[in-house]
Design an enzyme around this catalytic site. Structure first.
Site, PDB file in Angstrom:
ATOM      1  CB  CYS A   1     131.898  56.854  15.220  1.00  0.00           C
ATOM      2  SG  CYS A   1     133.596  56.283  14.996  1.00  0.00           S
TER       3      CYS A   1
ATOM      4  CE  LYS B   1     130.779  57.955  19.184  1.00  0.00           C
ATOM      5  NZ  LYS B   1     132.135  58.354  18.721  1.00  0.00           N
TER       6      LYS B   1
ATOM      7  CD  GLU C   1     132.668  60.597  15.762  1.00  0.00           C
ATOM      8  OE1 GLU C   1     132.446  60.611  16.977  1.00  0.00           O
ATOM      9  OE2 GLU C   1     133.327  59.691  15.193  1.00  0.00           O
TER      10      GLU C   1
END
Length: 264
Positions: free
Chosen positions: A148, A114, A45
């Site tokens: 993540c 994300k 990330e």
């Protein structure tokens, strides 16, 4: 169909937090991945800039097709390896925690923002994405993208499985003391949704954050074909679609669902 060989880069990529450092680290990882026969490299990330950006993510942010994207495309094409990389994306007056997948010829294949932001720092600086399932094909394999914290929720992974994702790429920045996510949650997601999960984490200490490492490729049959420790590493492992088909035939979670019962 031959297996798809994937490389997972675990390291303090982009430290110090400069784009040049991130690009240099990416180039080295791509060269090693290609030498190992990998067709795809997955990095952590925010791999181009570093994660510990404090109040500076806007300074490091670029458009999805900005100068760094062009530089990554050149790296991918030079080594003949597809690359999934994380970076802070500028979109108008908003910032997103994003990942881009480029093909082995350098052409962009997919962009994902994300959707599940973690903690006060991310929510203060980034806007969550609103598209959950983003996919692309590489060598006949359907790839999906998450970042993540997204993978810690069962719903995004199941949505990918139902949409046909075979390998879920997850650039991540998992911190201590949450090692259980890498050790237990990620393999469980692969098992319960019957797909591969390629989980590429950071390692070491960056600013106030201490990262766990423990990157892995988790398989749908409950095994973990490749697992890193807590130091810098480049994992290389194969995705076997034959194993995936056999696992789905034996473990019928997806076929046995009863979604009519799963209302709020």
């Amino acid at each position: 169909m031959p297996p798809l060989r994937i490389a997972l880069s675990q390291g303090p990529v982009g430290v110090p937090a400069t784009v040049d450092a991130g690009l240099d680290a990416l180039d080295r990882a791509a060269r090693r991945a290609a030498a190992a026969g990998a067709r795809l490299l997955v990095t952590p990330e925010l791999s181009l800039t570093g994660y510990a950006l404090g109040d500076r993510p806007a300074e490091r942010a670029e458009p999805a097709d900005g100068p760094s994207a062009q530089a990554v495309a050149r790296v991918a094409a030079a080594h003949g390896v597809a690359v999934a990389y994380g970076y802070p994306e500028r979109a108008g007056d908003r910032l997103h925690n994003s990942v881009r997948l480029v093909g082995p010829d350098g052409a962009p294949l997919a962009d994902y923002r994300k959707t599940h932001l973690y903690g006060g720092w991310e929510t203060a600086h980034f806007t969550p994405g609103d598209t959950l399932v983003v996919q692309a094909d590489l060598d006949g394999v359907r790839l999906g993208l998450l970042v993540c914290y997204d993978v810690e929720f069962p719903e995004p992974v199941r949505a990918h499985a139902l949409a046909g994702t075979q390998v879920l790429l997850v650039p991540t920045a998992l911190m201590r003391p949450y090692e259980r996510v890498a050790r237990t949650v990620v393999p469980t997601r692969a098992w319960e949704s019957q797909l591969y999960v390629a989980y590429a984490n950071r390692c070491g200490t960056e600013g106030e954050f201490a990262f766990t490492g423990l990157s892995c490729l988790a398989a749908p049959d409950g095994t973990v074909p490749a697992r890193a420790g807590d130091g810098a590493d480049l994992l290389v492992a194969d995705v076997d679609l034959g194993l995936l088909a056999a696992s789905r035939a034996e473990n019928t979670y997806l076929a046995d669902r009863r979604p009519e019962l799963y209302g709020a």
